[in-house]
Design a protein around this motif. Structure first.
Motif, PDB file in Angstrom:
ATOM      1  N   THR A  77       0.829  -1.207   0.000  1.00  0.00           N
ATOM      2  CA  THR A  77       0.000   0.000   0.000  1.00  0.00           C
ATOM      3  C   THR A  77       0.861   1.254   0.000  1.00  0.00           C
ATOM      4  O   THR A  77       0.474   2.295  -0.537  1.00  0.00           O
ATOM      5  CB  THR A  77      -0.926   0.030   1.225  1.00  0.00           C
ATOM      6  N   PHE A  78       2.040   1.165   0.631  1.00  0.00           N
ATOM      7  CA  PHE A  78       2.960   2.300   0.685  1.00  0.00           C
ATOM      8  C   PHE A  78       4.362   1.771   0.961  1.00  0.00           C
ATOM      9  O   PHE A  78       4.534   0.808   1.715  1.00  0.00           O
ATOM     10  CB  PHE A  78       2.563   3.293   1.782  1.00  0.00           C
ATOM     11  N   ARG A 101       2.400   6.641  -3.313  1.00  0.00           N
ATOM     12  CA  ARG A 101       2.585   5.312  -2.726  1.00  0.00           C
ATOM     13  C   ARG A 101       4.031   4.991  -2.400  1.00  0.00           C
ATOM     14  O   ARG A 101       4.308   3.999  -1.720  1.00  0.00           O
ATOM     15  CB  ARG A 101       2.031   4.252  -3.678  1.00  0.00           C
TER      16      ARG A 101
END
Length: 238
Positions: A77-78, A101
């Motif tokens: 997700t990041f 991201r």
């Protein structure tokens, strides 16, 4: 695996930092990351790392020019991608990543004080093999202070080729190689090639559910584990 104090460790770390700083512009080409056939051959390794970091907020150690960052960003997700050298970060920032991201940050892997927040995952490719034996546990403790309980950690490194093993070790047991840059400059680097038993011994106090996967065709090994409350507690007081 020896862990005695090694007075040469600071000098070796500095030499490796200089080597990778000066290798930045040719790093991808030297690894074959600009070769579609090489990239295709690495797909099983990329997929395994993506699976480990899927849906997680991830801290990447020693991201280099960002080849692996780009791939793992497909599932994480990041990613907070860190490296010591601005020259490699400059190359990484040229990769086509989504800035919402992926963030590239300069950080010392043995400190990480410049990194904010906690993470649910961490990974590094071709990093653990370069950590001096005397600083392996210290590095892991520093890393785990940035993890939340249940975080997944994965390290990917190379396995030796016929010419990788030099037979040269320093007094602390670090296996040394000599590297030559296109300008002819020469540098010593630490390059461990861990056995499964050594990997399990290294991570015994740090993780639960240790998994080791070897990719013989790609000459790669991934060791991964989950960080629990007990491991985080020990890191906090180390």
């Amino acid at each position: 695996m020896k862990s005695q104090a090694d007075d040469s460790a600071p000098a070796l770390i500095a030499e490796m930092q200089t080597y990778y700083e000066r290798r930045a512009e040719v790093y991808d080409a030297s690894m074959g990351y600009d070769n579609p056939d090489v990239v295709r051959s690495l797909e099983p390794v990329c997929e395994a790392l993506c699976d480990e970091m899927r849906g997680r907020s991830v801290l990447e150690i020693a991201c280099g020019p960002g080849f692996w960052t780009l791939r793992v960003a497909e599932s994480a997700t990041f990613i907070c991608a860190t490296d010591y050298n601005e020259s490699t970060l400059a190359m990484a920032r040229m990769k086509p990543v989504d800035p919402a991201r992926v963030a590239f940050i300069r950080a010392d892997a043995y400190d990480l004080s410049s990194v904010d927040g906690q993470f649910t995952g961490a990974f590094a490719v071709d990093w653990l093999a370069h950590v001096p034996a005397s600083r392996l546990q210290e590095f892991l403790d520093v890393l785990h202070r940035r993890m939340v309980p249940g975080a997944r950690v994965a390290f990917c490194d190379q396995t030796p080729s016929a010419t990788s093993l030099t037979g040269i070790h320093d007094l602390a047991g670090n296996h040394l190689q000599e590297r030559v840059l296109p300008d002819g400059s020469r540098y010593r680097v630490i390059k461990h090639f861990f056995s499964d038993a050594e990997l399990r011994d290294l991570f015994a106090r740090h993780g639960e559910g240790i998994a080791i996967r070897r990719f013989d065709e790609q000459r790669r090994v991934i060791v991964s584990y989950t960080v629990g409350h007990a491991q985080l507690g020990r890191s906090a007081v180390s």
